[in-house]
Design a protein around this motif. Structure first.
Motif, mmCIF file in Angstrom:
data_model
loop_
_atom_site.group_PDB
_atom_site.id
_atom_site.type_symbol
_atom_site.label_atom_id
_atom_site.label_comp_id
_atom_site.label_asym_id
_atom_site.label_seq_id
_atom_site.Cartn_x
_atom_site.Cartn_y
_atom_site.Cartn_z
ATOM 1 N N GLU A 4 -7.553 -77.169 26.832
ATOM 2 C CA GLU A 4 -8.055 -75.803 26.887
ATOM 3 C C GLU A 4 -9.481 -75.708 26.346
ATOM 4 O O GLU A 4 -10.325 -75.025 26.923
ATOM 5 N N VAL A 8 -12.488 -74.345 29.074
ATOM 6 C CA VAL A 8 -13.176 -73.057 28.899
ATOM 7 C C VAL A 8 -14.687 -73.224 28.760
ATOM 8 O O VAL A 8 -15.419 -72.238 28.806
ATOM 9 N N THR A 15 -10.905 -67.848 30.767
ATOM 10 C CA THR A 15 -9.908 -68.210 29.765
ATOM 11 C C THR A 15 -8.887 -69.157 30.374
ATOM 12 O O THR A 15 -8.844 -69.341 31.584
#
Length: 102
Positions: A4, A8, A15
């Motif tokens: 993640e 991003v 998101t």
């Protein structure tokens, strides 16, 4: 979490989140230790290059994901993924089922 953090950073991504655990329906073949990651893109008007193809953005995401070691990632749409899982009982686009006495 490492995945993640890297995804991003891609300028077209707003998101990313993951859902882990079993589904509410009993027919879902996914075990509780598997996560589904969802990448949410910004509106095209907010991309650095609004003319960039979505497939190019997906290729960027895939390149970043391959750099995060320890897992394998499959890129698909949520409805397509669930449909494939429910039909075959497995989490891939290609599955082999062998039937017989042996």
């Amino acid at each position: 979490y490492a995945l993640e953090k890297e995804i991003v950073k891609i300028p077209e991504v707003i998101t990313m989140f993951a859902k882990v655990g079993t589904a509410e329906i009993a027919t879902d073949p996914v075990p509780p230790n598997v996560a589904d990651n969802f990448v949410i893109l910004k509106p095209r008007s907010e991309w650095p290059n609004p003319d960039k193809e979505k497939s190019a953005v997906v290729a960027d995401i895939e390149r970043v994901a391959k750099g995060v070691y320890g897992n394998n990632y499959e890129f698909t749409q949520p409805i397509q993924m669930r449909f494939n899982e429910l039909i075959t009982g497995v989490r891939t686009d290609v599955a082999v089922k062998i039937y017989g006495d042996d």
